[in-house]
Write a protein that holds these residues in place. Structure first.
Motif, PDB file in Angstrom:
ATOM      1  N   ILE A 183       0.873  -1.172   0.000  1.00  0.00           N
ATOM      2  CA  ILE A 183       0.000   0.000   0.000  1.00  0.00           C
ATOM      3  C   ILE A 183       0.911   1.223   0.000  1.00  0.00           C
ATOM      4  O   ILE A 183       1.846   1.309   0.794  1.00  0.00           O
ATOM      5  CB  ILE A 183      -0.932   0.020   1.225  1.00  0.00           C
ATOM      6  N   VAL A 184       0.641   2.151  -0.915  1.00  0.00           N
ATOM      7  CA  VAL A 184       1.485   3.330  -1.091  1.00  0.00           C
ATOM      8  C   VAL A 184       0.612   4.577  -1.078  1.00  0.00           C
ATOM      9  O   VAL A 184      -0.488   4.583  -1.648  1.00  0.00           O
ATOM     10  CB  VAL A 184       2.266   3.259  -2.427  1.00  0.00           C
ATOM     11  N   CYS A 185       1.086   5.635  -0.432  1.00  0.00           N
ATOM     12  CA  CYS A 185       0.365   6.918  -0.496  1.00  0.00           C
ATOM     13  C   CYS A 185       1.331   8.072  -0.272  1.00  0.00           C
ATOM     14  O   CYS A 185       2.387   7.921   0.344  1.00  0.00           O
ATOM     15  CB  CYS A 185      -0.792   6.973   0.501  1.00  0.00           C
ATOM     16  N   ARG A 186       0.946   9.207  -0.793  1.00  0.00           N
ATOM     17  CA  ARG A 186       1.729  10.435  -0.645  1.00  0.00           C
ATOM     18  C   ARG A 186       0.812  11.534  -0.118  1.00  0.00           C
ATOM     19  O   ARG A 186      -0.245  11.802  -0.675  1.00  0.00           O
ATOM     20  CB  ARG A 186       2.329  10.847  -2.013  1.00  0.00           C
ATOM     21  N   HIS A 187       1.246  12.183   0.947  1.00  0.00           N
ATOM     22  CA  HIS A 187       0.537  13.335   1.514  1.00  0.00           C
ATOM     23  C   HIS A 187      -0.913  13.001   1.860  1.00  0.00           C
ATOM     24  O   HIS A 187      -1.806  13.823   1.668  1.00  0.00           O
ATOM     25  CB  HIS A 187       0.581  14.530   0.555  1.00  0.00           C
TER      26      HIS A 187
END
Length: 265
Positions: free
Chosen positions: A121-125
């Motif tokens: 699982i990847v996320c930015r901001h």
């Protein structure tokens, strides 16, 4: 009959704020990831943590699909999720015809995807905007396969660093001379501030605050990395005002994993 969900008004304010910004979001510094040094730096940061082999990735709060582009370039199979239809419309147009990509309109805090269905699982901001972080982390843990990775890029947006305060004053002087940047967050600064003050991490997202919540959700093997290589790459192609913006806040990269299941007897 069920009443309104907790934080429902805040959620709608968040959705509306970013939906309104969807058409010009890529024009704001720090959101678009241009080809060249910055793209390469982001890709290196992801590759270092996810490894070279293709993975099944859930990207949370994909927005206009900039990190999506990175993940696809690295060969991953991506489900890109956002709860703003306006943001997804931009991302869909940007990635029309892309293979190995599925878009999903859903809440990042409650995606309702199957148990143990993703390698990463990847996320930015995103994490700083969570309204119920403990619940969200538990959901993310549930959706990861045994040994699966959670990787997020974020920062403490509430308090500039000491150097950041000097940079902020320099930016204010530049704004007076050359005019303000219409695409930066200041275009809706009052709404942004109103949202921020109601968020659990609105007074600052720090590693020290988030690690115990991740551990309580079941994550292990926490590693914290520096955002400095990405910021350095951004400064190679940015104008003076945007180079100063890379100095404003303390940012970090956090990676952890769902502990592998014990071997069966």
């Amino acid at each position: 009959m069920h009443g309104p969900r907790p934080n429902s008004h805040l959620k709608e304010d968040i959705r509306d704020y970013w939906s309104r910004r969807s058409e010009t979001f890529d024009l704001a510094f720090g959101h678009r990831i241009p080809e060249g040094p910055e793209f390469d730096a982001w890709a290196a940061a992801i590759r270092e943590r996810l490894g070279p082999e293709p993975r099944r990735v859930l990207e949370l709060a994909c927005g206009t699909g900039e990190v999506t582009r990175l993940l696809l370039s690295l060969g991953h199979e991506v489900t890109a999720l956002d709860f703003s239809e306006a943001m997804l419309a931009v991302a869909r147009k940007k990635h029309a015809g892309a293979r190995g990509l599925r878009f999903l309109l859903a809440d990042a805090e409650n995606p309702m995807e199957p148990d143990e269905s993703y390698d990463a699982i990847v996320c930015r901001h995103l994490v700083w905007t969570l309204t119920t972080p403990a619940t969200a982390f538990a959901e993310w843990h549930r959706m990861l396969k045994s040994g699966g990775l959670l990787l997020f890029f974020d920062g403490d947006w509430a308090a500039p660093t000491r150097l950041g305060r000097l940079a902020s004053r320099a930016i204010a002087m530049l704004d007076k001379v050359v005019g303000t940047d219409p695409h930066y967050d200041g275009a809706m600064s009052e709404r942004h501030a109103s949202i921020m003050e109601r968020l659990p991490f609105g007074d600052g997202l720090t590693v020290e605050r988030v690690l115990p919540l991740l551990e309580a959700a079941g994550f292990r093997d926490m590693t914290v990395g520096s955002h400095a290589p990405i910021a350095k790459a951004q400064r190679r192609t940015a104008d003076l005002r945007n180079r100063l913006r890379t100095l404003l806040y303390r940012r970090f990269i956090l990676c952890c994993r769902r502990a592998p299941a014990p071997p069966s007897a």
